[in-house]
Design an enzyme around this catalytic site. Structure first.
Site, mmCIF file in Angstrom:
data_model
loop_
_atom_site.group_PDB
_atom_site.id
_atom_site.type_symbol
_atom_site.label_atom_id
_atom_site.label_comp_id
_atom_site.label_asym_id
_atom_site.label_seq_id
_atom_site.Cartn_x
_atom_site.Cartn_y
_atom_site.Cartn_z
ATOM 1 N N LYS A 135 47.655 54.581 63.788
ATOM 2 C CA LYS A 135 46.284 54.436 64.255
ATOM 3 C C LYS A 135 45.728 55.805 64.597
ATOM 4 O O LYS A 135 46.524 56.679 64.943
ATOM 5 C CB LYS A 135 46.176 53.493 65.457
ATOM 6 C CG LYS A 135 47.155 53.716 66.600
ATOM 7 C CD LYS A 135 47.261 55.030 67.286
ATOM 8 C CE LYS A 135 46.078 55.614 67.988
ATOM 9 N NZ LYS A 135 46.394 56.938 68.621
ATOM 10 N N TYR A 219 42.680 52.123 72.042
ATOM 11 C CA TYR A 219 43.536 51.137 72.729
ATOM 12 C C TYR A 219 42.691 50.184 73.565
ATOM 13 O O TYR A 219 42.996 48.992 73.651
ATOM 14 C CB TYR A 219 44.578 51.834 73.611
ATOM 15 C CG TYR A 219 45.699 52.455 72.827
ATOM 16 C CD1 TYR A 219 46.831 51.718 72.483
ATOM 17 C CD2 TYR A 219 45.636 53.772 72.410
ATOM 18 C CE1 TYR A 219 47.854 52.283 71.755
ATOM 19 C CE2 TYR A 219 46.651 54.350 71.681
ATOM 20 C CZ TYR A 219 47.762 53.600 71.350
ATOM 21 O OH TYR A 219 48.781 54.160 70.625
HETATM 22 P P1 NAD Z 1 51.578 65.939 66.172
HETATM 23 O O1 NAD Z 1 50.622 67.078 66.215
HETATM 24 O O2 NAD Z 1 52.718 65.978 67.133
HETATM 25 O O3 NAD Z 1 52.180 65.770 64.713
HETATM 26 C C1 NAD Z 1 51.393 65.901 63.561
HETATM 27 C C2 NAD Z 1 52.271 66.344 62.414
HETATM 28 O O4 NAD Z 1 51.460 66.541 61.263
HETATM 29 C C3 NAD Z 1 52.995 67.682 62.673
HETATM 30 O O5 NAD Z 1 54.323 67.580 62.272
HETATM 31 C C4 NAD Z 1 52.256 68.662 61.805
HETATM 32 O O6 NAD Z 1 53.083 69.709 61.338
HETATM 33 C C5 NAD Z 1 51.818 67.776 60.643
HETATM 34 N N1 NAD Z 1 50.679 68.322 59.906
HETATM 35 C C6 NAD Z 1 50.586 68.346 58.570
HETATM 36 N N2 NAD Z 1 49.444 68.915 58.187
HETATM 37 C C7 NAD Z 1 48.800 69.284 59.303
HETATM 38 C C8 NAD Z 1 47.572 69.942 59.549
HETATM 39 N N3 NAD Z 1 46.750 70.319 58.543
HETATM 40 N N4 NAD Z 1 47.217 70.177 60.819
HETATM 41 C C9 NAD Z 1 47.999 69.768 61.846
HETATM 42 N N5 NAD Z 1 49.196 69.129 61.679
HETATM 43 C C10 NAD Z 1 49.587 68.891 60.416
HETATM 44 O O7 NAD Z 1 50.716 64.608 66.370
HETATM 45 P P2 NAD Z 1 51.254 63.186 66.784
HETATM 46 O O8 NAD Z 1 51.012 62.981 68.233
HETATM 47 O O9 NAD Z 1 52.616 62.979 66.268
HETATM 48 O O10 NAD Z 1 50.201 62.227 66.012
HETATM 49 C C11 NAD Z 1 50.324 61.927 64.641
HETATM 50 C C12 NAD Z 1 49.653 60.585 64.350
HETATM 51 O O11 NAD Z 1 50.314 59.580 65.103
HETATM 52 C C13 NAD Z 1 48.181 60.515 64.765
HETATM 53 O O12 NAD Z 1 47.461 59.777 63.836
HETATM 54 C C14 NAD Z 1 48.206 59.791 66.101
HETATM 55 O O13 NAD Z 1 47.020 59.056 66.357
HETATM 56 C C15 NAD Z 1 49.396 58.873 65.918
HETATM 57 N N6 NAD Z 1 50.052 58.558 67.202
HETATM 58 C C16 NAD Z 1 50.255 57.251 67.489
HETATM 59 C C17 NAD Z 1 50.851 56.906 68.687
HETATM 60 C C18 NAD Z 1 51.112 55.461 69.015
HETATM 61 O O14 NAD Z 1 51.525 55.175 70.135
HETATM 62 N N7 NAD Z 1 50.927 54.546 68.068
HETATM 63 C C19 NAD Z 1 51.246 57.901 69.586
HETATM 64 C C20 NAD Z 1 51.045 59.227 69.233
HETATM 65 C C21 NAD Z 1 50.441 59.552 68.032
#
Ligand code: NAD
Length: 372
Positions: A135, A219
């Site tokens: 999401k 949420y």
């Molecule tokens: P994060 O920044 O920790 O991870 C993002 C990943 O994408 C990194 O590994 C990064 O290297 C990679 N990436 C690839 N291309 C990129 C670019 N151009 N710019 C930036 N990063 C790039 O983020 P996250 O918290 O893991 O979130 C990722 C996804 O998961 C989002 O869509 C977020 O909404 C979702 N999320 C969901 C929940 C949940 O509880 N369902 C919780 C956290 C995050």
């Protein structure tokens, strides 16, 4: 505060419907069990993928981790070694499409910044894989529709990572709200927010598609829909963002919104990137059920108020986490030939309302939502 026994008695005496729901498996009747564990490729090795999702496969009955996709060779090496993923099953964004030749990958789980969800979902479907996508589903209605269309054309399932639909307290809250024990629902309040750290993709509109609403306010929105079982017909929103705060040059901080549902239920929702919130309350004519925290990774706390008496409700321990239940659900849906509980259509519905919320705030007026 009541003790476990008292809480359980409260649950069993007053809320039989809720207990029934709790005992229900992730899928309703007719679900088939997959003949083998289906293999997931995780795309994007950031915080959520590596710290929350990947450690959960150990608790899955129908899912296993079989491949990794990242632009950072060091991460592929580190997590590949940690999870026993052979070099042949480690991909980068350039050779991603060759996953089509890997029979150990059944499902691609997209855990990338929001604006990359559509591209990787569509490429995964075109490579002949089912898709789990985080999401928010994407950053626009048009992208959501393209994702649904690509998966449908490929004959593949699409599921959105709305983990709360697999979390026992949230399922219990849904059942309690429906039970009638609190009288007809009148008001829902839902609050979600956190203090966003600077210098991250969430604060860059081209990657996030928007601010707190896309990330955490969703949420509040999704909860009002699963707690009512209805689709809102009208939305009114108000935004408040300090544009001198360097975090908020391109995305919004706070955007609160009200929703009107067909039965007359009103929902008041908070979405914030500068204050901490994680709660909701469903209030009927005779009392309420509330949770705080409500949609956290663990540690949900539920209270009910019936005829002026407040009780804490503690559910029996559930060995399967919401994460493992979500990961197992898609293989079960695939084996059963049914739509996942949190399908692409579910993500699209939220995105339609999100676009209306932004429009309402920008145009300073209520927006009517049409059923689709
Ligand atoms: P994060 O920044 O920790 O991870 C993002 C990943 O994408 C990194 O590994 C990064 O290297 C990679 N990436 C690839 N291309 C990129 C670019 N151009 N710019 C930036 N990063 C790039 O983020 P996250 O918290 O893991 O979130 C990722 C996804 O998961 C989002 O869509 C977020 O909404 C979702 N999320 C969901 C929940 C949940 O509880 N369902 C919780 C956290 C995050």
């Amino acid at each position: 505060m009541t003790d476990y026994k008292t809480s359980r008695r409260v649950v069993m005496a007053g809320f039989g419907t809720g207990l029934t729901a709790l005992a229900m498996p992730a899928l309703a009747s007719g679900d088939a069990q997959p003949a083998r564990k289906l293999g997931y490729a995780i795309v994007g090795l950031g915080y959520y993928a590596t710290q929350q999702i990947m450690p959960q496969f150990v608790g899955c009955e129908h899912a296993r981790l079989t491949a990794l996709v990242s632009g950072t060779p060091e991460k592929l090496e580190r997590y590949g070694a940690q999870y026993g993923i052979p070099k042949t099953h480690r991909y980068n964004y350039s050779n991603f499409d060759s996953i089509r030749d890997n029979p150990d990958i059944d499902i691609v789980y997209v855990v990338l910044p929001n604006s990359m969800h559509a591209e990787y979902t569509i490429r995964a479907a075109q490579a002949g894989k089912h898709v789990m996508c985080e999401k928010p589903m994407a950053v626009s209605v048009a992208e959501c529709e393209a994702m649904i269309s690509a998966c449908s054309k490929a004959g593949k399932k699409l599921m959105i990572g709305y983990r709360c639909h697999f979390e026992p307290y949230n399922l219990h809250a849904i059942a309690l709200a429906k039970s009638g024990d609190f009288g007809p629902t009148r008001i829902i309040t839902a609050e979600h927010g956190f203090n966003a750290k600077p210098d991250q993709w969430r604060l860059e509109r081209p990657l996030s598609g928007g601010g707190s609403l896309m990330d955490i306010g969703i949420y509040s929105l999704n909860a009002t829909r699963y707690l009512t079982g209805e689709e809102p017909v009208e939305v009114m929103a108000m935004e408040s963002t300090d544009r001198s705060d360097p975090r908020f040059t391109s995305v919004e901080d706070r955007i609160d919104f009200m929703l009107r549902f067909p039965s007359g239920i009103l929902a008041n929702c908070v979405s914030s990137y500068s204050s901490n919130h994680n709660a909701y309350r469903v209030t009927g004519t005779k009392g309420w059920v509330g949770m705080e925290p409500a949609t956290s990774y663990s540690g949900q706390r539920m209270s009910v108020n019936l005829q002026g008496e407040i009780h804490q409700v503690t559910l029996p321990f559930s060995p399967k986490t919401q994460f493992a239940a979500q990961l197992d659900h898609l293989p079960q849906a695939i084996a059963s030939g049914i739509e996942p509980r949190t399908s692409g259509a579910e993500g699209l519905r939220d995105m339609r309302i999100i676009e209306a919320i932004y429009r309402s705030a920008a145009e300073r007026r209520a927006i009517t939502l049409t059923a689709k």
